[in-house]
Design an enzyme around this catalytic site. Sequence first.
Site, PDB file in Angstrom:
ATOM      1  N   ASP A 334       0.888  -1.081  -0.170  1.00 26.50           N
ATOM      2  CA  ASP A 334       0.165   0.104   0.055  1.00 26.50           C
ATOM      3  C   ASP A 334       0.901   1.099  -0.061  1.00 26.50           C
ATOM      4  O   ASP A 334       1.911   1.103   0.604  1.00 26.50           O
ATOM      5  CB  ASP A 334      -0.835  -0.152   1.253  1.00 26.50           C
ATOM      6  CG  ASP A 334      -1.636   1.092   1.204  1.00 26.50           C
ATOM      7  OD1 ASP A 334      -2.267   1.534   0.380  1.00 26.50           O
ATOM      8  OD2 ASP A 334      -1.676   1.841   2.426  1.00 26.50           O
ATOM      9  N   ARG A 335       0.304   2.414  -0.443  1.00 32.15           N
ATOM     10  CA  ARG A 335       1.303   3.485  -0.507  1.00 32.15           C
ATOM     11  C   ARG A 335       1.355   4.329   0.674  1.00 32.15           C
ATOM     12  O   ARG A 335       2.217   4.402   1.609  1.00 32.15           O
ATOM     13  CB  ARG A 335       0.865   4.368  -1.830  1.00 32.15           C
ATOM     14  CG  ARG A 335       2.042   5.435  -2.263  1.00 32.15           C
ATOM     15  CD  ARG A 335       1.264   6.390  -3.136  1.00 32.15           C
ATOM     16  NE  ARG A 335       0.376   7.459  -2.598  1.00 32.15           N
ATOM     17  CZ  ARG A 335      -0.049   8.511  -3.303  1.00 32.15           C
ATOM     18  NH1 ARG A 335       0.342   8.840  -4.531  1.00 32.15           N
ATOM     19  NH2 ARG A 335      -0.781   9.439  -2.821  1.00 32.15           N
ATOM     20  N   ASP A 336      -0.180   4.850   0.927  1.00 32.30           N
ATOM     21  CA  ASP A 336      -0.275   6.016   2.007  1.00 32.30           C
ATOM     22  C   ASP A 336      -0.124   5.447   3.368  1.00 32.30           C
ATOM     23  O   ASP A 336      -1.087   4.383   3.605  1.00 32.30           O
ATOM     24  CB  ASP A 336      -1.431   6.960   1.690  1.00 32.30           C
ATOM     25  CG  ASP A 336      -1.569   7.529   0.414  1.00 32.30           C
ATOM     26  OD1 ASP A 336      -0.455   7.918  -0.107  1.00 32.30           O
ATOM     27  OD2 ASP A 336      -2.514   7.626  -0.166  1.00 32.30           O
ATOM     28  N   ASP A 342       0.954   9.592   5.075  1.00 31.70           N
ATOM     29  CA  ASP A 342      -0.346   9.985   4.355  1.00 31.70           C
ATOM     30  C   ASP A 342      -0.511  11.419   4.565  1.00 31.70           C
ATOM     31  O   ASP A 342      -0.629  11.923   5.532  1.00 31.70           O
ATOM     32  CB  ASP A 342      -1.493   9.067   5.001  1.00 31.70           C
ATOM     33  CG  ASP A 342      -2.701   9.405   4.079  1.00 31.70           C
ATOM     34  OD1 ASP A 342      -2.676   9.893   2.883  1.00 31.70           O
ATOM     35  OD2 ASP A 342      -3.789   8.838   4.637  1.00 31.70           O
ATOM     36  N   TYR A 345      -5.226  13.151  -0.068  1.00 35.26           N
ATOM     37  CA  TYR A 345      -5.418  13.464  -1.138  1.00 35.26           C
ATOM     38  C   TYR A 345      -4.112  14.307  -1.934  1.00 35.26           C
ATOM     39  O   TYR A 345      -3.993  15.383  -2.178  1.00 35.26           O
ATOM     40  CB  TYR A 345      -6.924  14.375  -1.356  1.00 35.26           C
ATOM     41  CG  TYR A 345      -7.842  13.643  -1.046  1.00 35.26           C
ATOM     42  CD1 TYR A 345      -8.416  12.330  -1.609  1.00 35.26           C
ATOM     43  CD2 TYR A 345      -8.792  14.167   0.041  1.00 35.26           C
ATOM     44  CE1 TYR A 345      -9.434  11.861  -1.382  1.00 35.26           C
ATOM     45  CE2 TYR A 345      -9.931  13.634   0.457  1.00 35.26           C
ATOM     46  CZ  TYR A 345     -10.150  12.363  -0.300  1.00 35.26           C
ATOM     47  OH  TYR A 345     -11.285  11.609   0.221  1.00 35.26           O
ATOM     48  N   ASN A 377      -5.078   2.667  -3.505  1.00 33.71           N
ATOM     49  CA  ASN A 377      -6.452   3.189  -3.677  1.00 33.71           C
ATOM     50  C   ASN A 377      -6.171   4.932  -3.989  1.00 33.71           C
ATOM     51  O   ASN A 377      -5.414   5.386  -3.086  1.00 33.71           O
ATOM     52  CB  ASN A 377      -7.608   3.191  -2.630  1.00 33.71           C
ATOM     53  CG  ASN A 377      -7.979   1.661  -2.751  1.00 33.71           C
ATOM     54  OD1 ASN A 377      -8.030   1.040  -3.731  1.00 33.71           O
ATOM     55  ND2 ASN A 377      -8.774   1.440  -1.634  1.00 33.71           N
ATOM     56  N   HIS A 413     -11.098   5.217  -8.802  1.00 27.79           N
ATOM     57  CA  HIS A 413     -12.426   5.366  -8.892  1.00 27.79           C
ATOM     58  C   HIS A 413     -12.849   5.475  -7.169  1.00 27.79           C
ATOM     59  O   HIS A 413     -12.036   5.336  -6.269  1.00 27.79           O
ATOM     60  CB  HIS A 413     -13.043   3.875  -9.088  1.00 27.79           C
ATOM     61  CG  HIS A 413     -12.739   3.464 -10.392  1.00 27.79           C
ATOM     62  ND1 HIS A 413     -11.683   2.496 -10.740  1.00 27.79           N
ATOM     63  CD2 HIS A 413     -12.875   3.649 -11.585  1.00 27.79           C
ATOM     64  CE1 HIS A 413     -11.667   2.337 -12.018  1.00 27.79           C
ATOM     65  NE2 HIS A 413     -12.440   3.055 -12.552  1.00 27.79           N
ATOM     66  N   CYS A 419     -16.238  -0.547  -9.056  1.00 27.96           N
ATOM     67  CA  CYS A 419     -15.214  -1.105  -9.678  1.00 27.96           C
ATOM     68  C   CYS A 419     -14.743  -2.469  -9.044  1.00 27.96           C
ATOM     69  O   CYS A 419     -15.168  -2.594  -8.009  1.00 27.96           O
ATOM     70  CB  CYS A 419     -13.942  -0.217  -9.985  1.00 27.96           C
ATOM     71  SG  CYS A 419     -13.177   0.237  -8.397  1.00 27.96           S
ATOM     72  N   ARG A 422     -10.706  -1.543  -6.791  1.00 30.94           N
ATOM     73  CA  ARG A 422     -10.368  -0.504  -5.543  1.00 30.94           C
ATOM     74  C   ARG A 422     -10.440  -1.726  -4.281  1.00 30.94           C
ATOM     75  O   ARG A 422     -11.372  -2.581  -3.938  1.00 30.94           O
ATOM     76  CB  ARG A 422     -11.728   0.189  -5.347  1.00 30.94           C
ATOM     77  CG  ARG A 422     -11.634   1.085  -3.986  1.00 30.94           C
ATOM     78  CD  ARG A 422     -12.814   2.211  -3.689  1.00 30.94           C
ATOM     79  NE  ARG A 422     -12.583   2.797  -2.445  1.00 30.94           N
ATOM     80  CZ  ARG A 422     -11.939   3.886  -2.366  1.00 30.94           C
ATOM     81  NH1 ARG A 422     -10.994   4.336  -3.228  1.00 30.94           N
ATOM     82  NH2 ARG A 422     -11.783   4.528  -0.886  1.00 30.94           N
ATOM     83  N   LYS A 423      -9.563  -1.582  -3.438  1.00 32.67           N
ATOM     84  CA  LYS A 423      -9.459  -2.465  -2.130  1.00 32.67           C
ATOM     85  C   LYS A 423     -10.456  -2.211  -1.212  1.00 32.67           C
ATOM     86  O   LYS A 423     -10.969  -0.906  -1.210  1.00 32.67           O
ATOM     87  CB  LYS A 423      -8.196  -2.240  -1.759  1.00 32.67           C
ATOM     88  CG  LYS A 423      -6.771  -2.739  -2.280  1.00 32.67           C
ATOM     89  CD  LYS A 423      -5.370  -2.099  -1.710  1.00 32.67           C
ATOM     90  CE  LYS A 423      -5.412  -0.767  -1.500  1.00 32.67           C
ATOM     91  NZ  LYS A 423      -3.934  -0.346  -1.226  1.00 32.67           N
TER      92      LYS A 423
END
Length: 501
Positions: A334-336, A342, A345, A377, A413, A419, A422-423
């Site tokens: 995961d990124r953030d 984090d 946005y 996401n 999304h 969708c 999306r996790k």
Amino acid sequence: MTAAQTASFSIVVPTIGRESLHRLLAALEAESGPPPEAVVIVDDRPGDAPALTVHSGLPVTVLRSGGRGPAAARNTGWRATRTRWVCFVDDDVVPQPGWLAALAADLRGADTTGAAGTQAVIEVPSVEGRRATDDEKRTQRLADARWITADMAYRRDVLVAVGGFDERFPRAYREDSDIALRITLQGNEITQGARRSTHPVAPASLLSSVRAQIGNRDNALMRRKFGRRWRPAVGEGRGRLPAHTATTAAAAVATVAALAGRRRAAAGAAATWLGLTLEFTARRFLAGPRTAPEAARMLLTSALIPPVAMYHRLRGEWAFRGARRDPPLAVLLDRDDTIIVDGPYLNDPAGVKPMPGAVDALSRLRDRGLLLAVVTNQSGVAKGLITDEQLAAVNARVDAELGPFDSWQICVHDNDDGCACRKPAPGMVRAAAEALGVDPARCVMIGDTGGDVNAALSARADAVLVPTERTLRHEISDASTRARVAATIEDAVEMILRDTR
């Protein structure tokens, strides 16, 4: 399956920069058969080696695998291909005339029968007028061995299904038997093809046979993975390890008894050691050229081989004492709040800040040869809070600070868009596995939410949750029963690296 589809193949050549590579490429270039879609040369010299220069009219791509051995080099090569078939050729073999046409015929035959692989006929030249030496015999056994990857073609989907070559085999030994055995144990067939390649006799020195005993470490891993009957499964006899054990034990008893002043026991044990050593010497000498220099070399090496073989076998048994049969091949991140702090946005690359310990943790994974992908996401795009360009700029900064990553999977999304990516949906996990060329079951997801864990488990991947202040309590308790929980990303990486041993 049409002939055109059957002819879809790539050639992967792992190399350590030997001059024989250019001889191989020249031989392939001179062929008139159906051409490969790609020839992937994988330079497996250490990272500080100068760039490999290749001049060829073939569609050549040169990659680097960092000096991690032929298994890792082959994995680097085949994962860069997209053809139905991948043919592995060692850099020191010489394809015989008509090799490309014969390969195409072998692949058509394999497709007709549904085979997973096809092996070439390997020829090893002999010296006329005398018997082969002990070292020459070691190379000549390749001509009769099963599943030699010096010239072996596999279907790419089968390589994905079994996870490719096991990179715990760091030498050009047993890695080919291991992957072929895993493929056949899944009910697949490997056929004997008609194409022919010549394999040169490896250069030898006085103690070549002694140094070759390091292969006993790889034998220990084979036993750990496939049980005590692994040798018959790969078409081999019992081996000499029991005799080496007895010889080494006799030498140890003789030494201990002599130090303790027990002369009779020492003499008996020494006689046993001498008898076993002379029997081993005679067996090897009588099969060879029977010259005085060869007799002296056989006597010296026959005395050294048993204890060296036992040393390496014990080292291997210890190293692989807790080895998993199917270690992870890729880590999805995961990124953030997992690899970067984090910022809600986040749309400014200047706001990219690695999480504490993330840079070093990811370096450890890369050093072990694991593939890395980011699975994230980013609903800010759908909400209109981040533009596509801003997202690309932020991710480019992440890649610069913590990369490079082998794949990026991004869902833009919103939660209500329905969708499949999306996790906690598994779409991105499956897409990352496909992009990396691994089975999802050989992936581990590291993230900070229950969505990360659920996405991984739904795709049959493993998961490690690294909670933050925003991770919900029930997500932690759920992960502790269905997956694993780590306090930091460093701890998560340590868990994963333990699984690779």
